[in-house]
Design a protein around this motif. Structure first.
Motif, PDB file in Angstrom:
ATOM      1  N   VAL A  12       0.853  -1.186   0.000  1.00 20.87           N
ATOM      2  CA  VAL A  12       0.000   0.000   0.000  1.00 20.87           C
ATOM      3  C   VAL A  12       0.893   1.241   0.000  1.00 20.87           C
ATOM      4  N   PHE A  13       0.644   2.137  -0.950  1.00 17.45           N
ATOM      5  CA  PHE A  13       1.495   3.309  -1.125  1.00 17.45           C
ATOM      6  C   PHE A  13       0.684   4.596  -1.013  1.00 17.45           C
ATOM      7  N   ASP A  14       1.199   5.533  -0.248  1.00 20.58           N
ATOM      8  CA  ASP A  14       0.730   6.908  -0.346  1.00 20.58           C
ATOM      9  C   ASP A  14       1.113   7.418  -1.736  1.00 20.58           C
ATOM     10  N   LEU A  15       0.538   8.535  -2.136  1.00 23.86           N
ATOM     11  CA  LEU A  15       0.806   9.076  -3.471  1.00 23.86           C
ATOM     12  C   LEU A  15       1.846  10.189  -3.449  1.00 23.86           C
ATOM     13  N   ASP A  16       1.420  11.381  -3.002  1.00 28.04           N
ATOM     14  CA  ASP A  16       2.268  12.570  -3.110  1.00 28.04           C
ATOM     15  C   ASP A  16       3.514  12.463  -2.253  1.00 28.04           C
ATOM     16  N   ASN A  17       4.644  12.758  -2.866  1.00 29.06           N
ATOM     17  CA  ASN A  17       5.963  12.737  -2.209  1.00 29.06           C
ATOM     18  C   ASN A  17       6.374  11.341  -1.736  1.00 29.06           C
ATOM     19  N   THR A  18       5.657  10.311  -2.212  1.00 28.49           N
ATOM     20  CA  THR A  18       6.008   8.927  -1.909  1.00 28.49           C
ATOM     21  C   THR A  18       6.318   8.171  -3.195  1.00 28.49           C
ATOM     22  N   LEU A  19       5.356   8.133  -4.120  1.00 30.81           N
ATOM     23  CA  LEU A  19       5.596   7.477  -5.405  1.00 30.81           C
ATOM     24  C   LEU A  19       6.432   8.337  -6.343  1.00 30.81           C
ATOM     25  N   TYR A  20       6.535   9.613  -6.045  1.00 33.06           N
ATOM     26  CA  TYR A  20       7.441  10.498  -6.789  1.00 33.06           C
ATOM     27  C   TYR A  20       8.207  11.335  -5.780  1.00 33.06           C
ATOM     28  N   ALA A 118      -4.501  11.342  -8.516  1.00 32.77           N
ATOM     29  CA  ALA A 118      -3.661  10.146  -8.490  1.00 32.77           C
ATOM     30  C   ALA A 118      -3.484   9.576  -9.886  1.00 32.77           C
ATOM     31  N   GLY A 119      -4.562   9.564 -10.663  1.00 34.10           N
ATOM     32  CA  GLY A 119      -4.478   9.048 -12.017  1.00 34.10           C
ATOM     33  C   GLY A 119      -3.525   9.847 -12.883  1.00 34.10           C
ATOM     34  N   ALA A 120      -3.558  11.169 -12.725  1.00 23.36           N
ATOM     35  CA  ALA A 120      -2.663  12.027 -13.504  1.00 23.36           C
ATOM     36  C   ALA A 120      -1.209  11.788 -13.125  1.00 23.36           C
ATOM     37  N   VAL A 121      -0.950  11.655 -11.827  1.00 28.53           N
ATOM     38  CA  VAL A 121       0.411  11.401 -11.352  1.00 28.53           C
ATOM     39  C   VAL A 121       0.912  10.047 -11.827  1.00 28.53           C
ATOM     40  N   MET A 122       0.089   9.024 -11.683  1.00 29.52           N
ATOM     41  CA  MET A 122       0.507   7.673 -12.041  1.00 29.52           C
ATOM     42  C   MET A 122       0.697   7.524 -13.549  1.00 29.52           C
ATOM     43  N   ALA A 123      -0.100   8.262 -14.329  1.00 22.97           N
ATOM     44  CA  ALA A 123       0.078   8.252 -15.778  1.00 22.97           C
ATOM     45  C   ALA A 123       1.423   8.876 -16.155  1.00 22.97           C
ATOM     46  N   ARG A 124       1.787   9.965 -15.504  1.00 24.96           N
ATOM     47  CA  ARG A 124       3.073  10.602 -15.772  1.00 24.96           C
ATOM     48  C   ARG A 124       4.221   9.666 -15.395  1.00 24.96           C
ATOM     49  N   LEU A 125       4.096   8.977 -14.271  1.00 26.07           N
ATOM     50  CA  LEU A 125       5.142   8.049 -13.823  1.00 26.07           C
ATOM     51  C   LEU A 125       5.210   6.800 -14.693  1.00 26.07           C
ATOM     52  N   GLY A 126       4.086   6.439 -15.303  1.00 27.98           N
ATOM     53  CA  GLY A 126       4.016   5.225 -16.095  1.00 27.98           C
ATOM     54  C   GLY A 126       3.860   3.975 -15.250  1.00 27.98           C
ATOM     55  N   ILE A 127       3.080   4.068 -14.164  1.00 31.05           N
ATOM     56  CA  ILE A 127       2.968   2.949 -13.226  1.00 31.05           C
ATOM     57  C   ILE A 127       1.526   2.523 -12.960  1.00 31.05           C
ATOM     58  N   ALA A 128       0.553   3.175 -13.581  1.00 26.74           N
ATOM     59  CA  ALA A 128      -0.856   2.946 -13.230  1.00 26.74           C
ATOM     60  C   ALA A 128      -1.265   1.488 -13.384  1.00 26.74           C
ATOM     61  N   GLU A 129      -0.731   0.813 -14.380  1.00 28.35           N
ATOM     62  CA  GLU A 129      -1.163  -0.565 -14.672  1.00 28.35           C
ATOM     63  C   GLU A 129      -0.862  -1.542 -13.551  1.00 28.35           C
ATOM     64  N   HIS A 130       0.036  -1.167 -12.639  1.00 24.88           N
ATOM     65  CA  HIS A 130       0.467  -2.092 -11.603  1.00 24.88           C
ATOM     66  C   HIS A 130      -0.419  -2.056 -10.360  1.00 24.88           C
ATOM     67  N   PHE A 131      -1.391  -1.144 -10.316  1.00 26.20           N
ATOM     68  CA  PHE A 131      -2.187  -0.960  -9.108  1.00 26.20           C
ATOM     69  C   PHE A 131      -3.619  -1.441  -9.298  1.00 26.20           C
ATOM     70  N   GLU A 132      -4.094  -2.144  -8.289  1.00 28.91           N
ATOM     71  CA  GLU A 132      -5.450  -2.690  -8.318  1.00 28.91           C
ATOM     72  C   GLU A 132      -6.495  -1.606  -8.108  1.00 28.91           C
ATOM     73  N   ASP A 133      -6.178  -0.622  -7.264  1.00 28.10           N
ATOM     74  CA  ASP A 133      -7.173   0.410  -6.962  1.00 28.10           C
ATOM     75  C   ASP A 133      -6.487   1.607  -6.311  1.00 28.10           C
ATOM     76  N   VAL A 134      -7.143   2.758  -6.415  1.00 33.20           N
ATOM     77  CA  VAL A 134      -6.767   3.962  -5.672  1.00 33.20           C
ATOM     78  C   VAL A 134      -7.887   4.252  -4.683  1.00 33.20           C
ATOM     79  N   PHE A 135      -7.566   4.216  -3.397  1.00 38.03           N
ATOM     80  CA  PHE A 135      -8.537   4.555  -2.352  1.00 38.03           C
ATOM     81  C   PHE A 135      -8.250   5.995  -1.954  1.00 38.03           C
ATOM     82  N   ASP A 136      -9.160   6.900  -2.333  1.00 38.59           N
ATOM     83  CA  ASP A 136      -8.890   8.325  -2.148  1.00 38.59           C
ATOM     84  C   ASP A 136      -9.732   8.919  -1.024  1.00 38.59           C
TER      85      ASP A 136
END
Length: 234
Positions: A12-20, A118-136
């Protein structure tokens, strides 16, 4: 790397300042937009708006929760406004994408932001396909981390056993509840500038507390060490 991760089947990953990395200063844009929203809402000067913003953030967990509690602000209007930013400072991270693809188990994002952001960030990183869901924050009924409710709701929704899950975060206080629940905790830091990304000293305090199991300044390498086969003799 010890074998702590061998029992983990959910990541489980936080988004901002964690995945980037915080050095992208993406959250600085969001920070500025929150100040502008408050200045317009309350008709106050930028300096006063920033004081109110940070006070609500510290007292209520997020600026949004404070605005909802104190001024009955529509959360969707706020989220749409503050996340209307330039995501281009986020650069593709093929190394992170590759190692996420190799990491065995389920992978989720748990964020105080929105699915759209989250979708915009993950699309820029190129990692969205690896995640089952975003719980926001919307799925959490606007109850923010570090309160316990969003973690409980997230775990129940996806049928996750906490003792078989790991939580990655850039803010030490957001790892306290995961640790209490039995999750392994990993603090992701910017080793060169721990207060980067528009964060105050109190936000990043607690990195040495007992509820932090692991600390890394390189998320992709940390995950690569997990994926790597154990050395002979281990």
């Amino acid at each position: 790397m010890t074998s702590w991760h061998q029992e983990i089947d959910t990541w489980v990953f936080d988004l901002d300042n964690t995945l980037y990395p915080p050095r992208s200063n993406l959250f600085a844009q969001i920070d500025q937009r929150m100040g502008a929203f408050i200045a317009d809402l309350l008709n106050v000067a930028p300096q006063e708006a920033r004081r109110i913003q940070k006070d609500y953030y510290r007292v209520h967990g997020t600026t949004l929760h404070g605005l909802m509690a104190e001024h009955d602000v529509d959360p969707h209007t706020f989220l749409d406004f503050v996340h209307d930013i330039d995501h281009s400072p986020i650069e593709p991270d093929p190394a992170l994408g590759a190692i996420l693809g190799e990491l065995p188990g389920r992978k989720f994002v748990l964020t105080n932001g929105s699915v759209a952001h989250a979708g915009a960030v993950m699309a820029r990183l190129g990692i969205a396909e690896h995640f089952e869901d975003v719980f926001d924050i919307i799925a959490a009924e606007f109850k923010p981390k570090p309160r316990r409710e969003p973690y409980d709701m997230f775990l129940a929704l996806h049928g996750i056993e906490p003792k078989r899950a790991a939580m990655f975060e850039d803010l030490p206080r957001n790892l306290s509840v995961p640790k209490e629940l039995g999750m392994a905790t990993v603090l992701v830091v910017d080793e060169d500038n721990p207060q980067s990304g528009s964060r105050s000293a109190w936000e990043v305090s607690g990195a040495d507390d007992d509820h932090i199991d692991h600390v890394t300044g390189d998320l992709a390498q940390f995950l690569a060490d997990i994926v790597a086969p154990p050395a002979k003799g281990e």
